[in-house]
Scaffold this motif. Structure first.
Motif, PDB file in Angstrom:
ATOM      1  N   ALA A  79      -0.024   0.818 -10.018  1.00 51.04           N
ATOM      2  CA  ALA A  79       0.033   2.248  -9.696  1.00 51.04           C
ATOM      3  C   ALA A  79      -0.759   3.055 -10.723  1.00 51.04           C
ATOM      4  N   GLN A  80      -0.650   2.697 -11.994  1.00 48.33           N
ATOM      5  CA  GLN A  80      -1.400   3.406 -13.028  1.00 48.33           C
ATOM      6  C   GLN A  80      -2.903   3.198 -12.851  1.00 48.33           C
ATOM      7  N   GLN A  81      -3.307   1.989 -12.512  1.00 49.28           N
ATOM      8  CA  GLN A  81      -4.722   1.711 -12.283  1.00 49.28           C
ATOM      9  C   GLN A  81      -5.241   2.517 -11.105  1.00 49.28           C
ATOM     10  N   LEU A  82      -4.450   2.577 -10.049  1.00 48.49           N
ATOM     11  CA  LEU A  82      -4.840   3.335  -8.869  1.00 48.49           C
ATOM     12  C   LEU A  82      -4.940   4.824  -9.200  1.00 48.49           C
ATOM     13  N   LYS A 127       0.827  -1.219   0.000  1.00 53.82           N
ATOM     14  CA  LYS A 127       0.000   0.000   0.000  1.00 53.82           C
ATOM     15  C   LYS A 127       0.856   1.263   0.000  1.00 53.82           C
ATOM     16  N   ASN A 128       1.835   1.326   0.893  1.00 54.37           N
ATOM     17  CA  ASN A 128       2.669   2.528   0.984  1.00 54.37           C
ATOM     18  C   ASN A 128       3.524   2.720  -0.267  1.00 54.37           C
ATOM     19  N   THR A 129       4.014   1.629  -0.838  1.00 52.97           N
ATOM     20  CA  THR A 129       4.807   1.727  -2.067  1.00 52.97           C
ATOM     21  C   THR A 129       3.962   2.285  -3.206  1.00 52.97           C
ATOM     22  N   LEU A 130       2.750   1.768  -3.347  1.00 52.99           N
ATOM     23  CA  LEU A 130       1.850   2.268  -4.380  1.00 52.99           C
ATOM     24  C   LEU A 130       1.520   3.742  -4.167  1.00 52.99           C
ATOM     25  N   LEU A 131       1.242   4.093  -2.933  1.00 49.68           N
ATOM     26  CA  LEU A 131       0.919   5.485  -2.634  1.00 49.68           C
ATOM     27  C   LEU A 131       2.075   6.406  -3.007  1.00 49.68           C
ATOM     28  N   GLY A 132       3.291   5.986  -2.680  1.00 51.56           N
ATOM     29  CA  GLY A 132       4.452   6.808  -2.990  1.00 51.56           C
ATOM     30  C   GLY A 132       4.600   7.057  -4.482  1.00 51.56           C
ATOM     31  N   ILE A 133       4.374   6.017  -5.281  1.00 42.62           N
ATOM     32  CA  ILE A 133       4.479   6.157  -6.740  1.00 42.62           C
ATOM     33  C   ILE A 133       3.368   7.046  -7.281  1.00 42.62           C
TER      34      ILE A 133
END
Length: 208
Positions: free
Chosen positions: A184-187, A26-32
């Motif tokens: 990350a792009q989907q999010l 979760k945190n990795t995705l948020l950072g990106i």
């Protein structure tokens, strides 16, 4: 947190919540995602757990002592708070959420499934919930073992996975974090779609 006037929307702010098992990224995705997404503010949760290598104050948490956290509980400063995993506290700062929503600022954070239920109950018209899924339970287990040498901590997290996965159908969106860039792009696309809607209505079912 300092909000910029140019990021203020002509609608109430949206509160984006990411949930998912520990170690799902979760945190990795948020950072990106936040690197290329202007106008959305990360709202760090408060925690009493020790700071890990590479972390700093406000990244990804507000690190406080247990005495400080318990004092904030007594003052009613948390929307939700939990003591999980290694008996450390985690909590979401209620005044910051209210200010952002009332003043048209979009915020995002990660939260466990029970905390998310509390948030949806408190702000049902202003929340977008996103569940982050691991590609498989084996992959999730491998990620946890690669980052934590304490097998007791890992076991506690794995025991909680079954509970957390039961909540995925209650969320507005589900993202499988298999390929980091694609996830990350989907999010990012989900967040952008919701932000352009003045009247987003998700499933609006409060998890039980």
């Amino acid at each position: 947190m300092p909000f910029r006037p140019e990021d203020q929307q002509d609608r109430p702010g949206y509160f984006f919540i990411l949930s998912g098992p520990s170690g799902v990224g979760k945190n990795t995705l948020l950072g990106i995602v936040l690197q290329g997404l202007s106008g959305v503010y990360y709202m760090p949760s408060a925690t009493t757990r020790p700071m890990r290598p590479g972390e700093s104050q406000l990244n990804p948490y507000v690190f406080v002592s247990k005495d400080e956290f318990e004092e904030m509980i007594e003052r009613g400063q948390f929307l939700e708070w939990k003591k999980i995993h290694t008996n450390d506290y985690y909590g979401t700062h209620l005044p910051s959420i209210r200010y952002a929503i009332e003043n048209g600022y979009d915020i995002i954070t990660d939260m466990d499934v029970l905390g998310c239920a509390d948030a949806v109950a408190a702000f049902p018209e202003h929340i977008c919930t996103i569940f982050i899924m691991p590609p498989s339970l084996d992959e999730l287990s491998n990620r946890l073992y690669s980052r934590d040498a304490d097998q007791r901590n890992i076991q506690k997290r794995l025991e909680r996975v079954e509970l957390e996965m039961k909540y995925q159908d209650k969320y507005d969106f589900v993202v499988v974090n298999d390929n980091l860039d694609e996830s990350a792009q989907q999010l990012r696309e989900i967040i952008q779609e919701v932000r352009t809607s003045k009247n987003f209505k998700g499933k609006r079912e409060v998890p039980q």
